[in-house]
Design a protein around this motif. Structure first.
Motif, mmCIF file in Angstrom:
data_model
loop_
_atom_site.group_PDB
_atom_site.id
_atom_site.type_symbol
_atom_site.label_atom_id
_atom_site.label_comp_id
_atom_site.label_asym_id
_atom_site.label_seq_id
_atom_site.Cartn_x
_atom_site.Cartn_y
_atom_site.Cartn_z
ATOM 1 N N ASP A 147 -63.868 48.388 13.489
ATOM 2 C CA ASP A 147 -64.752 48.124 14.623
ATOM 3 C C ASP A 147 -66.183 47.976 14.137
ATOM 4 N N THR A 148 -66.946 47.135 14.809
ATOM 5 C CA THR A 148 -68.395 47.099 14.615
ATOM 6 C C THR A 148 -69.030 47.280 15.981
ATOM 7 N N ARG A 149 -70.071 48.064 16.002
ATOM 8 C CA ARG A 149 -70.797 48.299 17.243
ATOM 9 C C ARG A 149 -72.255 48.498 16.884
ATOM 10 N N GLY A 150 -73.115 47.648 17.405
ATOM 11 C CA GLY A 150 -74.523 47.722 17.042
ATOM 12 C C GLY A 150 -74.682 47.416 15.566
ATOM 13 N N HIS A 151 -75.235 48.347 14.826
ATOM 14 C CA HIS A 151 -75.442 48.168 13.387
ATOM 15 C C HIS A 151 -74.561 49.127 12.588
ATOM 16 N N THR A 152 -73.419 49.470 13.167
ATOM 17 C CA THR A 152 -72.501 50.419 12.556
ATOM 18 C C THR A 152 -71.099 49.804 12.492
ATOM 19 N N ALA A 153 -70.402 50.103 11.403
ATOM 20 C CA ALA A 153 -69.025 49.612 11.234
ATOM 21 C C ALA A 153 -68.127 50.771 10.830
ATOM 22 N N VAL A 154 -66.866 50.678 11.199
ATOM 23 C CA VAL A 154 -65.867 51.690 10.833
ATOM 24 C C VAL A 154 -64.774 51.009 10.028
ATOM 25 N N TYR A 155 -64.394 51.650 8.919
ATOM 26 C CA TYR A 155 -63.407 51.110 7.993
ATOM 27 C C TYR A 155 -62.247 52.078 7.818
ATOM 28 N N ALA B 209 -78.652 38.006 7.915
ATOM 29 C CA ALA B 209 -77.221 38.101 8.233
ATOM 30 C C ALA B 209 -76.981 39.024 9.427
ATOM 31 N N THR B 210 -75.861 38.813 10.086
ATOM 32 C CA THR B 210 -75.472 39.702 11.180
ATOM 33 C C THR B 210 -74.743 40.918 10.611
ATOM 34 N N THR B 211 -74.707 41.964 11.391
ATOM 35 C CA THR B 211 -73.975 43.162 10.980
ATOM 36 C C THR B 211 -72.498 42.840 10.797
ATOM 37 N N GLU B 212 -71.949 42.008 11.675
ATOM 38 C CA GLU B 212 -70.533 41.657 11.586
ATOM 39 C C GLU B 212 -70.218 40.937 10.275
ATOM 40 N N ALA B 213 -71.113 40.034 9.868
ATOM 41 C CA ALA B 213 -70.903 39.300 8.618
ATOM 42 C C ALA B 213 -70.979 40.242 7.420
ATOM 43 N N LEU B 214 -71.974 41.116 7.410
ATOM 44 C CA LEU B 214 -72.098 42.085 6.312
ATOM 45 C C LEU B 214 -70.909 43.035 6.276
ATOM 46 N N ALA B 215 -70.476 43.486 7.445
ATOM 47 C CA ALA B 215 -69.345 44.415 7.524
ATOM 48 C C ALA B 215 -68.072 43.759 7.004
ATOM 49 N N GLY B 216 -67.856 42.505 7.359
ATOM 50 C CA GLY B 216 -66.683 41.778 6.874
ATOM 51 C C GLY B 216 -66.728 41.572 5.372
ATOM 52 N N ASP B 217 -67.901 41.251 4.849
ATOM 53 C CA ASP B 217 -68.066 41.069 3.405
ATOM 54 C C ASP B 217 -67.782 42.364 2.658
ATOM 55 N N LEU B 218 -68.296 43.475 3.181
ATOM 56 C CA LEU B 218 -68.052 44.769 2.545
ATOM 57 C C LEU B 218 -66.567 45.123 2.581
ATOM 58 N N ALA B 219 -65.894 44.835 3.679
ATOM 59 C CA ALA B 219 -64.456 45.096 3.782
ATOM 60 C C ALA B 219 -63.694 44.308 2.724
ATOM 61 N N ASP B 220 -64.065 43.048 2.528
ATOM 62 C CA ASP B 220 -63.415 42.210 1.520
ATOM 63 C C ASP B 220 -63.638 42.751 0.115
ATOM 64 N N ARG B 221 -64.849 43.199 -0.174
ATOM 65 C CA ARG B 221 -65.173 43.723 -1.510
ATOM 66 C C ARG B 221 -64.383 44.981 -1.840
ATOM 67 N N VAL B 222 -64.137 45.801 -0.832
ATOM 68 C CA VAL B 222 -63.491 47.094 -1.048
ATOM 69 C C VAL B 222 -61.983 47.021 -0.838
ATOM 70 N N GLY B 223 -61.524 45.986 -0.161
ATOM 71 C CA GLY B 223 -60.108 45.892 0.174
ATOM 72 C C GLY B 223 -59.746 46.810 1.318
ATOM 73 N N ALA B 224 -60.704 46.985 2.229
ATOM 74 C CA ALA B 224 -60.496 47.868 3.376
ATOM 75 C C ALA B 224 -60.323 47.032 4.638
ATOM 76 N N GLU B 225 -59.892 47.678 5.695
ATOM 77 C CA GLU B 225 -59.755 47.027 6.987
ATOM 78 C C GLU B 225 -60.943 47.412 7.849
ATOM 79 N N LEU B 226 -61.590 46.421 8.422
ATOM 80 C CA LEU B 226 -62.702 46.656 9.340
ATOM 81 C C LEU B 226 -62.107 46.970 10.712
#
Length: 82
Positions: free
Chosen positions: A72-80, A53-70
């Motif tokens: 930014d993603t940059r490299g292998h890092t995401a901010v919520y 999976a891409t970092t963007e896909a994982l970051a989006g999935d995690l945001a959905d699970r937590v009910g948070a807003e993504l």
């Protein structure tokens, strides 16, 4: 807060949640708890977590699970945020 100040604030954040080979399930509660205490949380996706999976896909999935807003993603890092 201006967009420039906001970007600087994001840049200055250190990751406080790391997603590893166990995947998203173990960190979802931790991210949710941290977002209850602070408005921005940076998450690092380690190589072992990504699999195919891409970092963007994982970051989006995690945001959905937590009910948070993504924010930014940059490299292998995401901010919520909430």
């Amino acid at each position: 807060m201006s967009p420039r100040e906001f970007k600087r604030r994001i840049h200055d954040l250190d990751p406080t949640v790391w997603v590893g080979k166990s995947g998203l399930d173990p960190v979802a509660d931790e991210l949710s708890d941290q977002l209850a205490d602070t408005d921005l949380v940076k998450v690092k996706f380690l190589r072992s977590s990504r699999g195919g999976a891409t970092t963007e896909a994982l970051a989006g999935d995690l945001a959905d699970r937590v009910g948070a807003e993504l924010v930014d993603t940059r490299g292998h890092t995401a901010v919520y945020t909430r």
